[in-house]
Design a protein around this motif. Structure first.
Motif, mmCIF file in Angstrom:
data_model
loop_
_atom_site.group_PDB
_atom_site.id
_atom_site.type_symbol
_atom_site.label_atom_id
_atom_site.label_comp_id
_atom_site.label_asym_id
_atom_site.label_seq_id
_atom_site.Cartn_x
_atom_site.Cartn_y
_atom_site.Cartn_z
ATOM 1 N N ASN A 1 0.823 -1.198 0.000
ATOM 2 C CA ASN A 1 0.000 0.000 0.000
ATOM 3 C C ASN A 1 0.862 1.255 0.000
ATOM 4 N N ALA A 2 2.018 1.198 0.653
ATOM 5 C CA ALA A 2 2.938 2.339 0.621
ATOM 6 C C ALA A 2 3.442 2.575 -0.799
ATOM 7 N N LEU A 3 3.732 1.492 -1.525
ATOM 8 C CA LEU A 3 4.123 1.634 -2.935
ATOM 9 C C LEU A 3 3.028 2.350 -3.722
ATOM 10 N N HIS A 4 1.783 1.960 -3.460
ATOM 11 C CA HIS A 4 0.654 2.577 -4.166
ATOM 12 C C HIS A 4 0.501 4.048 -3.788
ATOM 13 N N GLN A 5 0.557 4.346 -2.482
ATOM 14 C CA GLN A 5 0.322 5.719 -2.017
ATOM 15 C C GLN A 5 1.419 6.686 -2.437
ATOM 16 N N HIS A 6 2.607 6.174 -2.749
ATOM 17 C CA HIS A 6 3.709 7.036 -3.180
ATOM 18 C C HIS A 6 3.904 6.999 -4.694
ATOM 19 N N SER A 7 2.921 6.436 -5.408
ATOM 20 C CA SER A 7 3.015 6.348 -6.861
ATOM 21 C C SER A 7 2.065 7.352 -7.511
ATOM 22 N N GLN A 8 2.127 7.425 -8.827
ATOM 23 C CA GLN A 8 1.220 8.293 -9.564
ATOM 24 C C GLN A 8 -0.196 7.743 -9.578
ATOM 25 N N LYS A 9 -0.397 6.531 -9.095
ATOM 26 C CA LYS A 9 -1.713 5.913 -9.068
ATOM 27 C C LYS A 9 -2.403 6.082 -7.717
ATOM 28 N N LYS A 10 -1.876 6.929 -6.852
ATOM 29 C CA LYS A 10 -2.400 7.035 -5.492
ATOM 30 C C LYS A 10 -3.862 7.455 -5.453
ATOM 31 N N GLY A 11 -4.351 8.173 -6.454
ATOM 32 C CA GLY A 11 -5.748 8.571 -6.487
ATOM 33 C C GLY A 11 -6.671 7.484 -7.006
ATOM 34 N N GLN A 12 -6.088 6.385 -7.488
ATOM 35 C CA GLN A 12 -6.876 5.269 -8.005
ATOM 36 C C GLN A 12 -7.055 4.206 -6.920
ATOM 37 N N ARG A 13 -7.716 3.122 -7.276
ATOM 38 C CA ARG A 13 -8.021 2.096 -6.279
ATOM 39 C C ARG A 13 -6.808 1.210 -5.997
ATOM 40 N N PHE A 14 -6.734 0.770 -4.734
ATOM 41 C CA PHE A 14 -5.761 -0.248 -4.313
ATOM 42 C C PHE A 14 -6.575 -1.481 -3.954
ATOM 43 N N LEU A 15 -6.370 -2.567 -4.697
ATOM 44 C CA LEU A 15 -7.180 -3.769 -4.507
ATOM 45 C C LEU A 15 -6.313 -4.935 -4.042
ATOM 46 N N PRO A 16 -6.365 -5.286 -2.753
ATOM 47 C CA PRO A 16 -5.621 -6.451 -2.268
ATOM 48 C C PRO A 16 -6.426 -7.731 -2.451
ATOM 49 N N ILE A 17 -5.774 -8.783 -2.888
ATOM 50 C CA ILE A 17 -6.420 -10.083 -3.101
ATOM 51 C C ILE A 17 -5.504 -11.150 -2.512
ATOM 52 N N ALA B 1 -10.150 -2.751 -10.497
ATOM 53 C CA ALA B 1 -8.961 -1.970 -10.133
ATOM 54 C C ALA B 1 -8.742 -0.797 -11.072
ATOM 55 N N GLY B 2 -9.275 -0.883 -12.295
ATOM 56 C CA GLY B 2 -9.113 0.214 -13.246
ATOM 57 C C GLY B 2 -7.654 0.520 -13.506
ATOM 58 N N ASN B 3 -7.273 1.772 -13.281
ATOM 59 C CA ASN B 3 -5.877 2.194 -13.474
ATOM 60 C C ASN B 3 -5.096 2.200 -12.172
ATOM 61 N N GLY B 4 -5.612 1.509 -11.171
ATOM 62 C CA GLY B 4 -4.976 1.525 -9.855
ATOM 63 C C GLY B 4 -3.915 0.444 -9.691
ATOM 64 N N THR B 5 -3.827 -0.094 -8.473
ATOM 65 C CA THR B 5 -2.816 -1.101 -8.126
ATOM 66 C C THR B 5 -3.499 -2.371 -7.669
ATOM 67 N N ILE B 6 -3.077 -3.506 -8.216
ATOM 68 C CA ILE B 6 -3.579 -4.814 -7.812
ATOM 69 C C ILE B 6 -2.501 -5.499 -6.984
ATOM 70 N N PHE B 7 -2.840 -5.868 -5.751
ATOM 71 C CA PHE B 7 -1.893 -6.541 -4.869
ATOM 72 C C PHE B 7 -2.310 -7.997 -4.721
ATOM 73 N N LEU B 8 -1.551 -8.897 -5.318
ATOM 74 C CA LEU B 8 -1.810 -10.325 -5.231
ATOM 75 C C LEU B 8 -0.931 -10.926 -4.137
ATOM 76 N N ASP B 9 -1.534 -11.095 -2.970
ATOM 77 C CA ASP B 9 -0.808 -11.645 -1.825
ATOM 78 C C ASP B 9 -0.826 -13.174 -1.896
ATOM 79 N N GLU B 10 0.224 -13.790 -1.356
ATOM 80 C CA GLU B 10 0.390 -15.248 -1.362
ATOM 81 C C GLU B 10 0.274 -15.806 -2.789
ATOM 82 N N ILE B 11 0.991 -15.182 -3.711
ATOM 83 C CA ILE B 11 0.956 -15.598 -5.110
ATOM 84 C C ILE B 11 1.458 -17.033 -5.274
#
Length: 465
Positions: free
Chosen positions: A194-210, A246-256
């Motif tokens: 989430n820190a990667l997302h919040q400090h990126s240009q995508k911070k205004g988009q959705r962060f979706l953890p899965i 997720a649109g143009n946001g960040t997808i976080f795939l945990d336990e890949i």
């Protein structure tokens, strides 16, 4: 002249209609009012724009005719986006034109309808856009809190290993590279994602953890890709998947590392082509989202064992960040203790001020096989059961008192061979470390790969850990 219509005490959304044809305007207004929307309508663009400027923070959607005398629909669109970029826009016209549609979409229109309007389809599209606008507004309202909660401010640590990691995150965050987060369970991999997302240009988009391990494999594909109605038994409606949401946001795939091989192949195609189809569908859906992955497994070992695709491994392993276990950053434990002390005092209405030196020393000496998650749970226990304003070792849970950083002794039965002695040392050390192989290997002074191999040999002989 504006007309006001609100058919419910609590409206579903705020809609502005700008249309110079009175009958068309009335039909759209009544169609939405029947569904509970608050509607304000205007017969010319200038008046509508003035209202939008005054109330931009409350409006969810603007519906405007494209061609009107005086101020046209494209001008309404531009001025609306200047007032508030989050407001949805639907352009309506009797003059269907591909050029007009393309120009409208480039300027920020969300949808484009031609007359005569099918009111059922009209209401469906309005409902979809209102929902999207509400989500975007919620993101904007929570942005400052998210920055604090998921930025570096909520990742506690001043140790050298953490400072080096923070610097890497700052560098990587500004790119669109895939990131693989490695670390033991409980080290805070999702916080770093989430820190990667919040400090990126995508911070205004959705962060979706899965969490790939938390969703049964037979339904994970539908969760990620979505499905069409009738795609399988029980698919009674279309479902939009996480990748699409997720649109143009960040997808976080945990336990890949827990994803099955068939789904790994489909994920690989998404990463290579940036497109996919819903289960049972044929339409290609393009995505521009960023992928962050995490696992507590040794993926190279999984590749060697045939449980993880080698081509997928190299596709996700563009940038790797290793999240250190708590025992590698013990100088951060007092900071974490102070953080959790304040948090749980507030949560439970307590006023515990501190830990005595002996208690703090014991916490710093403990191995913490469950990492920060375990420390958090221990601190909550200590705050709840502390009888005064100072935590002592008498407040410790029983299991914590029974385990120290290293075992006090290893029991060796008489007549044990060297091979049996080695296995007994591994068995007792694994039990001591809560089956944390990384920590056990460190204390045994052997490589993690060697320990993994020996543990596997013992498991093949019937040993359980």
């Amino acid at each position: 002249m504006a007309k006001h219509l609100n058919t419910t005490e609590e409206s579903m959304g705020q809609v502005v209609i700008i249309e110079d044809e009175s009958e068309s305007r009335k039909a759209m207004r009544l169609a939405l009012a029947k569904k509970g929307y608050h509607v304000e309508d205007f017969n010319d663009g200038a008046a509508g724009i003035e209202h939008i400027r005054r109330h931009s923070g409350d409006i969810d959607l603007v519906i405007t005719d494209l061609r009107m005398p005086g101020t046209d629909g494209l001008t309404v669109l531009r001025e609306t986006k200047k007032a508030n970029e989050e407001i949805g826009i639907i352009l309506v016209t009797a003059f269907a034109s591909v050029d007009s549609a393309v120009e409208a979409m480039k300027l920020g229109a969300d949808d484009y309808l031609t007359k005569p309007i099918d009111l059922y389809e009209f209401r469906a599209r309005v409902s979809k856009l209102i929902t999207n606008t509400s989500l975007n507004r919620e993101v904007a309202m929570l942005q400052s809190r998210l920055d604090k909660q998921y930025g570096f401010e909520n990742i506690i640590g001043k140790s050298a290993v953490m400072e080096r990691l923070f610097e890497k995150v700052r560098v990587v965050a500004g790119t669109n590279a895939n990131v693989l987060l490695l670390g033991e369970s409980g080290t805070g991999k999702e916080l770093f994602a989430n820190a990667l997302h919040q400090h990126s240009q995508k911070k205004g988009q959705r962060f979706l953890p899965i969490n790939c391990a938390a969703i049964p494999s037979e339904i994970l594909e539908s969760e990620l890709f979505g499905h069409e109605r009738g795609a399988f038994t029980g698919a009674v409606t279309r479902k939009i998947g996480k990748f699409e949401l997720a649109g143009n946001g960040t997808i976080f795939l945990d336990e890949i590392g827990d994803m099955n091989l068939d789904l790994q192949a489909k994920l690989l195609r998404v990463l290579e082509n940036r497109e996919f189809t819903r289960v049972g569908g044929s339409d290609m859906i393009r995505i521009q989202s960023r992928f962050v992955f995490a696992t507590n497994r040794n993926l190279m070992e999984e590749v060697r064992e045939g449980r993880f695709r080698e081509d997928l491994y190299y596709r996700i392993n563009v940038v790797t960040l290793q999240i250190p276990p708590l025992w590698q950053r013990k100088e951060d434990i007092p900071l974490l203790v102070k953080h959790f002390l304040g948090r749980f005092n507030e949560d439970h209405g307590k006023s515990v001020k501190e830990l005595d030196p002996a208690a703090m020393k014991a916490l710093c000496a403990y191995a913490w096989p469950g990492n920060i998650r375990e420390l958090r749970n221990v601190m909550e226990h200590l705050v709840i059961f502390c009888k005064g304003d100072r935590i002592t070792r008498e407040d410790f849970p029983e299991y914590l008192e029974q385990r120290e950083d290293r075992p006090r002794s290893v029991t060796i039965p008489v007549g044990m061979t060297m091979g049996q002695l080695e296995q007994e040392a591994i068995r007792q050390m694994m039990a001591h470390c809560g089956n944390n192989k990384t920590r056990a290997a460190e204390l045994l002074d052997i490589s993690l790969r060697t320990l993994q191999r020996k543990v596997k040999e013992m498991e093949e002989q019937g040993e359980t850990f």
